[in-house]
Design a protein around this motif. Structure first.
Motif, PDB file in Angstrom:
ATOM      1  N   VAL A   7      -8.438   6.090  -4.173  1.00 50.78           N
ATOM      2  CA  VAL A   7      -7.688   5.094  -4.286  1.00 50.78           C
ATOM      3  C   VAL A   7      -6.735   5.259  -2.580  1.00 50.78           C
ATOM      4  N   SER A   8      -6.847   5.813  -2.744  1.00 49.43           N
ATOM      5  CA  SER A   8      -5.982   7.548  -1.244  1.00 49.43           C
ATOM      6  C   SER A   8      -6.161   6.385   0.026  1.00 49.43           C
TER       7      SER A   8
ATOM      8  N   LEU B 200       1.156   7.037  -6.813  1.00 48.06           N
ATOM      9  CA  LEU B 200       0.502   8.341  -7.110  1.00 48.06           C
ATOM     10  C   LEU B 200       0.830   8.766  -7.054  1.00 48.06           C
TER      11      LEU B 200
ATOM     12  N   TYR C 200       0.780  -0.927   0.286  1.00 43.52           N
ATOM     13  CA  TYR C 200       0.496   0.240  -0.281  1.00 43.52           C
ATOM     14  C   TYR C 200       0.801   1.477  -0.173  1.00 43.52           C
TER      15      TYR C 200
ATOM     16  N   LEU D 211       0.946   4.249  -2.629  1.00 43.72           N
ATOM     17  CA  LEU D 211       0.494   5.222  -2.912  1.00 43.72           C
ATOM     18  C   LEU D 211       1.342   6.563  -3.126  1.00 43.72           C
TER      19      LEU D 211
ATOM     20  N   ILE E 114     -13.540   7.329   1.189  1.00 44.44           N
ATOM     21  CA  ILE E 114     -13.503   5.464   2.561  1.00 44.44           C
ATOM     22  C   ILE E 114     -13.007   5.535   3.268  1.00 44.44           C
TER      23      ILE E 114
ATOM     24  N   LEU F  74      -8.194   4.717   0.711  1.00 46.57           N
ATOM     25  CA  LEU F  74      -8.998   2.859   0.942  1.00 46.57           C
ATOM     26  C   LEU F  74      -7.369   2.873   1.018  1.00 46.57           C
ATOM     27  N   MET F  75      -6.573   3.153   0.436  1.00 47.66           N
ATOM     28  CA  MET F  75      -5.216   2.443   0.977  1.00 47.66           C
ATOM     29  C   MET F  75      -4.369   2.691   2.223  1.00 47.66           C
ATOM     30  N   LEU F  76      -4.884   4.397   2.536  1.00 46.79           N
ATOM     31  CA  LEU F  76      -4.256   4.484   3.764  1.00 46.79           C
ATOM     32  C   LEU F  76      -5.404   4.506   5.091  1.00 46.79           C
TER      33      LEU F  76
END
Lengths: 300, 353
Positions: free
Chosen positions: B148-149, A283, A276, A280, B84, B151-153
């Protein structure tokens, strides 16, 4: 040397479901749809694969059942986003909830009906298992089942599809600018529906791999976040076939490392952050020149 | 567009009734499908959630958490931000609150309970807000999609806290096993009369009221909703969209972090798993079912909390897996999405095709 061979073999094995799911998510994202429900699709594949594999006592039929179940479950997503034009993200979340509920309920009911048996699928033999005593090659490659080999074979196939065929170009056009694609005579909805089905089959097989090949049994929520890791792999691989595949295999190696560290060591938890955190970072790092399809997440 | 009278009747009466009937029907069918008795399961379900004092207390305690999460989600969704990340933001809030209870400050806070409780709640809100702002900053300066960020966090936060909890020398080299380490009783919410009910609800309900007034009766709320409806138009009308987005990220994260801190203070310790795991995702259904209206969220959060706790007692007493509630939640989201998409289509005057 045998340590390296074992590590390579295990990384490939752990990477296989990630590779299937990552490529599945890649196909659908290139078509302009984002599906955060692949965790759920994998879970459906895992349970159906396990169930068919147990009933027919055949891991091969299990894998096929996983693909079919993944396809069928993706039809919900396709109907919601293509027909009803509902928000893609929230649809994906709902699919995760439904899949977790369905598979766990079904497994609880199944094990309640067979309280004394251990429910398991027969072991799936490696494709070249007769050569398993060859040094290095044996432990690294010869124990891998046909699923791992097909996952690896899919990488060049999907790359060729996107880069070299007209159909692949059309699918990318649908993801970049659906209105222009429609004007150019491409049936956008049909192309997206096909992408959904292909993605469902891939993620379903990826889930089924866990139950029919890796563990030969089922546990509630056994995909344990692999769908989200596949999502991270697509992001890290910048929506390219090669990048996604490399990211999936890299994550497979990372998880092999995690399993190799004794679990009493707290560092294990930090290793699990890696996929993850890398995604990130990818990104944030020059995202604006990144590769995401322009119409990603927008319904047409 | 002014809704026609029959459309309003549809929205206020027919639709909720359909939703409840549909949910009950699926519930009964699912239980029949696995060969159990729906009526018995439903009776157990009701007695476990609202039919007893302990059940009612547990329902309200869980609804408090869901309500705070869902308020943050509703604010974000209203502003057009699909945040989210409540699950991870709450976890960071909880960790920040627990960090305050360690060492010398911890002893001070334990001695002065009111100061301590306030400090812990503020720390929780700050922790959640900072974690959420990370996603906000990534969106603002790097153009990263918040979907996406956030969710990943979530996963990063969950794993980081797991690391803190399972590593033995965290913070000032203290030898503390956080997994076993209970909060001092002064900082814990004691359940009322042996139930899970705690005073956190007196924080959550006013928060809902405040969110309602802010959204619908202030200029700021108007700007927020305008931004959510059409960012380009809102910007052209002078709404500072970039700054407002960051503020929304901060506030929704703070609400989730507050809920995380409340949850830890009610349960008493920071375990390896969040005390109410998956509530961050369930809260999205709460917010959507309540049509992103803060006051309706109060009611819907109570219903969902009752479903959650009722399903556990139903599993214990009637042998029906609590997972059925997950199916119901997911189907509810799909039903709401389909209805909203239908409404949008009618307003656009576009054919379904």
């Amino acid at each position: 040397m045998s340590f390296v061979a074992n590590a390579l073999g295990a990384s490939l094995r752990i990477g296989t479901p990630l590779l299937f799911a990552g490529l599945g998510e890649l196909v659908i994202e290139r078509a302009g749809m984002i599906n955060i429900g692949i965790e759920g699709v994998m879970l459906c594949g895992a349970f159906s694969g396990f169930y068919a594999g147990w009933v027919f006592q055949s891991p091969v039929l299990g894998a096929i059942a996983g693909a079919i179940a993944g396809c069928a479950f993706m039809l919900i997503y396709a109907a919601m986003t293509l027909k009803i034009r509902a928000e893609q993200i929230v649809t994906g979340m709902a699919m995760n909830l439904i899949a977790a509920g369905l598979t766990s309920t079904a497994y609880d009911a199944l094990s309640a009906a067979h309280p004394t048996e251990t429910l398991s699928v027969p072991r799936w033999e490696g494709l070249f298992e007769s050569w398993k005593d060859v040094p290095f090659i044996g432990p690294a490659f010869c124990m891998q089942t046909v699923l791992t080999w097909s996952a690896l074979a899919l990488i060049p196939l999907i790359w060729c599809y996107f880069e070299m065929t007209e159909r692949g170009l059309e699918l990318r056009a649908v993801g970049e600018n659906p209105a222009a694609a429609q004007a150019a005579g491409i049936n956008v909805r049909l192309a997206r529906l096909k992408a959904c089905l292909a993605s469902g089959a891939l993620c379903g097989v990826g889930g089924a791999f866990l139950t029919v090949s890796q563990t030969s049994s089922y546990a509630s929520n056994c995909t344990s976040g692999r769908g989200f890791i596949a999502l991270a792999a697509v992001v890290l691989g910048r929506h390219g076939t090669r990048g996604t595949a490399i990211a999936c295999l890299l994550f497979g190696a990372t998880f092999y490392l995690r399993d190799a560290i004794p679990s009493s060591n707290a560092i294990v938890q930090l290793v699990e952050i890696l996929p993850y955190a890398l995604a990130l970072a990818a990104l944030c790092w020059k995202f604006k020149s990144g590769n995401a399809p322009a119409a990603l997440g927008k319904n047409f | 567009m002014e809704a026609k009278p029959d459309a309003r009747v549809w929205q206020l009466l027919v639709w909720p009734v359909l939703l409840i009937l549909g949910t009950l029907a699926v519930f009964a069918l699912a239980i029949l499908a696995i060969g159990q008795k729906p009526v018995q399961a439903f009776t157990e379900f009701l007695s476990g959630s609202v039919g007893s004092r302990a059940g009612l207390g547990g329902t309200v305690a869980r609804a408090t958490i869901l309500l705070l999460y869902a308020l943050g989600i509703a604010l974000s969704f209203r502003a057009g931000l699909i945040n989210i990340g409540a699950e991870g933001q709450a976890r960071m809030g909880a960790a920040a609150a627990v960090a305050l209870t360690l060492g010398a400050p911890g002893a001070f806070f334990a001695a002065h309970a009111w100061v301590g409780i306030t400090a812990l709640l503020i720390a929780g809100a700050m922790g959640g807000a900072l974690w959420s702002l990370l996603a906000g900053a990534m969106k603002r300066w790097r153009g990263v999609s918040e979907v996406v960020s956030t969710l990943m966090l979530n996963f990063v936060a969950l794993q980081m806290v797991r690391y803190f909890v399972s590593s033995h020398s965290w913070l000032q080299g203290r030898e503390t096993d956080l997994q076993q380490n209970e909060l001092s009783t002064a900082l814990k919410f004691a359940g009322w009369h042996g139930t899970d009910f705690h005073s956190g609800v007196f924080l959550a309900v006013p928060a809902a009221l405040a969110a309602h007034i802010f959204l619908f009766y202030t200029a700021g709320g108007m700007r927020l909703r305008a931004m959510g409806l059409n960012r380009g138009t809102a910007r052209a009308c002078g709404v500072p969209c970039d700054r407002l987005s960051l503020q929304v990220f901060g506030v929704s994260g703070a609400l989730a972090g507050l809920a995380g801190a409340l949850g830890i203070m009610a349960v008493g310790k920071l375990g390896t798993e969040p005390p109410y795991s998956d509530f961050g995702y369930m809260a999205v259904s709460v917010a959507l079912v309540a049509e992103l209206k803060p006051l309706m969220i109060v009611a819907v959060a109570l219903v969902f909390a009752a479903m959650d706790i009722g399903s556990t007692s139903m599993e214990a007493a009637a042998g029906v897996p609590h997972w059925i509630v997950y199916i119901l939640n997911g189907l509810m989201i799909l039903a709401i999405l389909a209805r909203d998409a239908g409404v949008r289509r009618r307003q656009d005057g576009r054919s379904i095709g």
